[in-house]
Design a protein around this motif. Structure first.
Motif, PDB file in Angstrom:
ATOM      1  N   PRO A 416       8.902  12.623  10.267  1.00 10.74           N
ATOM      2  CA  PRO A 416      10.287  12.136  10.271  1.00 10.74           C
ATOM      3  C   PRO A 416      10.455  10.752   9.639  1.00 10.74           C
ATOM      4  CG  PRO A 416       9.592  12.882  12.468  1.00 10.74           C
ATOM      5  CD  PRO A 416       8.390  12.956  11.591  1.00 10.74           C
ATOM      6  N   GLU A 417       9.452   9.887   9.758  1.00 11.83           N
ATOM      7  CA  GLU A 417       9.609   8.513   9.263  1.00 11.83           C
ATOM      8  C   GLU A 417       9.085   8.349   7.836  1.00 11.83           C
ATOM      9  OE1 GLU A 417       7.498   9.813  11.358  1.00 11.83           O
ATOM     10  OE2 GLU A 417       6.008   8.408  12.134  1.00 11.83           O
ATOM     11  N   TYR A 418       8.894   9.459   7.121  1.00 10.18           N
ATOM     12  CA  TYR A 418       8.251   9.384   5.807  1.00 10.18           C
ATOM     13  C   TYR A 418       8.931   8.393   4.851  1.00 10.18           C
ATOM     14  CZ  TYR A 418       6.763  10.249   1.126  1.00 10.18           C
ATOM     15  OH  TYR A 418       6.304  10.033  -0.155  1.00 10.18           O
ATOM     16  N   PHE A 419      10.232   8.513   4.676  1.00  7.34           N
ATOM     17  CA  PHE A 419      10.868   7.694   3.624  1.00  7.34           C
ATOM     18  C   PHE A 419      10.827   6.205   3.961  1.00  7.34           C
ATOM     19  CE2 PHE A 419      12.387  11.844   2.221  1.00  7.34           C
ATOM     20  CZ  PHE A 419      12.076  11.744   0.875  1.00  7.34           C
ATOM     21  N   ASP A 420      10.826   5.857   5.237  1.00  2.00           N
ATOM     22  CA  ASP A 420      10.695   4.433   5.604  1.00  2.00           C
ATOM     23  C   ASP A 420       9.319   3.913   5.198  1.00  2.00           C
ATOM     24  OD1 ASP A 420      13.184   4.489   6.692  1.00  2.00           O
ATOM     25  OD2 ASP A 420      12.471   4.960   8.725  1.00  2.00           O
ATOM     26  N   LEU A 421       8.297   4.696   5.464  1.00  4.57           N
ATOM     27  CA  LEU A 421       6.937   4.248   5.128  1.00  4.57           C
ATOM     28  C   LEU A 421       6.732   4.240   3.612  1.00  4.57           C
ATOM     29  CD1 LEU A 421       4.701   5.886   7.904  1.00  4.57           C
ATOM     30  CD2 LEU A 421       5.816   3.672   7.869  1.00  4.57           C
ATOM     31  N   PHE A 422       7.330   5.210   2.930  1.00  6.60           N
ATOM     32  CA  PHE A 422       7.212   5.260   1.459  1.00  6.60           C
ATOM     33  C   PHE A 422       7.870   4.022   0.845  1.00  6.60           C
ATOM     34  CE2 PHE A 422       8.682   6.829  -2.767  1.00  6.60           C
ATOM     35  CZ  PHE A 422       7.434   7.103  -3.321  1.00  6.60           C
ATOM     36  N   ARG A 423       9.054   3.676   1.361  1.00 10.23           N
ATOM     37  CA  ARG A 423       9.751   2.475   0.855  1.00 10.23           C
ATOM     38  C   ARG A 423       8.921   1.214   1.089  1.00 10.23           C
ATOM     39  NH1 ARG A 423      15.353   4.445   1.363  1.00 10.23           N
ATOM     40  NH2 ARG A 423      14.948   4.744   3.566  1.00 10.23           N
ATOM     41  N   ALA A 424       8.225   1.186   2.229  1.00 13.25           N
ATOM     42  CA  ALA A 424       7.472  -0.027   2.591  1.00 13.25           C
ATOM     43  C   ALA A 424       6.292  -0.281   1.650  1.00 13.25           C
ATOM     44  CB  ALA A 424       6.985   0.075   4.033  1.00 13.25           C
ATOM     45  N   ILE A 425       5.766   0.751   0.984  1.00 12.46           N
ATOM     46  CA  ILE A 425       4.607   0.505   0.106  1.00 12.46           C
ATOM     47  C   ILE A 425       4.971   0.596  -1.382  1.00 12.46           C
ATOM     48  CG2 ILE A 425       2.821   1.234   1.763  1.00 12.46           C
ATOM     49  CD1 ILE A 425       2.934   3.719  -0.664  1.00 12.46           C
ATOM     50  N   THR A 426       6.270   0.765  -1.696  1.00 12.85           N
ATOM     51  CA  THR A 426       6.629   0.895  -3.109  1.00 12.85           C
ATOM     52  C   THR A 426       7.576  -0.234  -3.514  1.00 12.85           C
ATOM     53  OG1 THR A 426       8.329   2.491  -2.438  1.00 12.85           O
ATOM     54  CG2 THR A 426       6.298   3.390  -3.328  1.00 12.85           C
ATOM     55  N   LYS A 427       7.512  -0.597  -4.777  1.00 10.71           N
ATOM     56  CA  LYS A 427       8.339  -1.687  -5.289  1.00 10.71           C
ATOM     57  C   LYS A 427       9.312  -1.128  -6.310  1.00 10.71           C
ATOM     58  CE  LYS A 427       7.739  -6.176  -7.160  1.00 10.71           C
ATOM     59  NZ  LYS A 427       7.227  -6.506  -8.426  1.00 10.71           N
TER      60      LYS A 427
END
Ligand SMILES: O=C(O)C1=C[C@@H](OP(=O)(O)O)[C@@H](O)[C@H](O)C1
Ligand SMILES: C=C(OP(=O)(O)O)C(=O)O
Length: 430
Positions: A416-427
């Motif tokens: 469920p939290e995938y997009f939050d974690l993806f945003r956190a490691i991408t610029k």
């Protein structure tokens, strides 16, 4: 329908603490429910697939307590199969790891159990498992279409004996038989017919059973012998590893974009076959380092297309399909027929959506060949209620154009939290 637009991304950098493995979470919950004693499961995944297993266990009368963050579950099993006087209906969503193992485990007890799910579950085959259970004494009625859920089990114990099961559609059928086997009345010998798809998932099953004290004789994944009279005994505390399939998106981001990403929770000591995803990235040219409980990837000099058989890791294989958009030369992913019977027909869905971003795609009966475009096209990606379609296509945002993901909430099945974690490691490109 909800959608999420990802602006063009240029870099991936950072560390990710992975959520618990779906495959381990649902196996350990079921085995703990069948075991004698109290089991404390930590780092449990909190997602729809696991909720369906937990809800089913509640209806089956299993006592458990969840911590506030739902990641620790303390569960008391009786050491006996489930029985009911009143007919029960269990809704299992689209969770293969709940439907298939429960189908076999419930046959061990007494009473009527109806297993239903989301509409797609009624299109996901279960015949091979039912055909193996019937000679063992299971009485099964299909409610709509033969060979597919929903179905009713008229449970009255499983006898044991000698059965064959086809291995080429889903390893979950064999997993289900293996997990039920120790509680059958007599010894059980299981012969696997034909190719065994997703083979490393059987290692997850055997590992989970071993944690609960069960011995299985494995003759080269062709024949399994399980002695009767064994009982599942709680190991006390058990921690769920991070999810290796969920790791694939972050690792691929580093291989595509530059920067270094390290995931914690899965490493060289992991029991999950999908850890081999990192080796596939290495084959494409990425730099990969393993620790016992972490994997780190950075981009190499080039990312090259490859021709690989990914039958053993069908879930992580989807991530290779979108990574291929950034490789030099075409990529062929072979021997993935069973993509067609998962959350959606993944061969067809993948081909359709890759074409939308400009790739040239050949969709075979059991393979896909992807030739990347010179430049990606901005597109709105349909996700077909398939969490992995949504997560895979987040990588397309490294292509210099905005990418819209339709129904991003479908990741709730496993992450469920995938997009939050993806945003956190991408610029984002500025
Ligand atoms: O046993 C398991 O935990 C799983 C087995 C695999 O399914 P198949 O064996 O149907 O390929 C995999 O795709 C699924 O996500 C989880
Ligand atoms: C195929 C999958 O799920 P299931 O456990 O429902 O088979 C998946 O998670 O990609």
């Amino acid at each position: 329908m909800d959608s999420l637009t990802l602006n063009p991304l240029c870099r991936a950098e950072g560390e990710v603490q992975l959520p618990g493995s779906k495959s381990l979470s649902n196996r350990l919950l079921l085995l703990a429910a069948l075991a004698e004693g109290e089991t404390r499961i930590t780092n449990l995944l909190d997602s729809d697939d696991v909720k369906h297993m937990l809800n089913a266990l509640t209806q089956l009368g299993v006592h458990y307590q969840l911590s506030d963050d739902r990641r620790t579950c303390t569960l008391t099993g009786t050491g006996k199969p489930f029985s009911t006087d009143q007919a029960l209906e269990l809704f299992l969503g689209n969770a293969g790891t709940a439907m298939r193992p429960l189908c076999a485990a419930l046959c061990l007890g007494r009473g009527d159990f109806t297993l239903t799910g989301e509409p797609r579950m009624s299109e996901r085959p279960i015949r091979d498992l039912v055909d193996a259970l019937r000679p063992l004494g299971a009485e099964v009625t299909y409610l709509d279409n033969d060979g597919y859920p929903p179905l009713t089990l008229h449970a009255n114990g499983l006898k044991g004996g000698h059965v064959s099961i086809r291995g080429n559609i889903s390893s979950q059928f064999l997993t289900a038989l293996l997990m039920a086997a120790p509680l059958a009345e007599n010894d059980l010998i299981i012969d696997v017919e034909g190719e065994l798809v997703s083979k490393p998932y059987i290692d997850i099953t055997l590992h989970s059973m071993q944690l609960f004290g069960i011995k299985v004789e494995n003759e080269n994944y062709k024949r399994f012998t399980i002695k009767a009279g064994q009982t599942y005994v709680s190991p006390g505390d058990v921690m769920v590893e991070g999810d290796a399939s969920s790791a694939s998106y972050f690792l691929a981001a580093a291989a595509i974009a530059g920067g270094t990403v390290r995931v914690y929770g899965v490493g060289s000591e992991s029991v999950q076959g999908d850890k081999a995803f990192a080796d596939v990235l290495a084959q494409m040219g990425a730099k990969v380092n393993y620790g016992p409980t972490w994997i780190e990837v950075s981009r190499g000099d080039t990312l090259n297309g490859i021709d690989v058989d990914l039958n053993a890791i069908p879930d992580a294989a989807m991530t290779i399909a979108t990574t291929a958009l950034f490789a030099q030369g075409p990529t062929a992913i072979r021997n993935v027929y069973n993509w067609r019977v998962k959350e959606t027909d993944r061969l067809s869905a993948m081909a359709t959506e890759l074409r939308k971003v400009g790739a040239d795609v050949v969709e075979g009966e059991d393979f896909i060949e992807i030739t990347p475009p010179a430049r990606l096209t901005s597109a709105a990606i349909d996700t077909y209620d398939d969490h992995r379609m949504a997560m895979c296509f987040s990588l397309a945002a490294f292509g210099d154009v905005p990418i819209t993901i339709n129904d991003p909430g479908c990741t709730r099945k496993t992450f469920p939290e995938y997009f939050d974690l993806f945003r956190a490691i991408t610029k984002t490109r500025s």
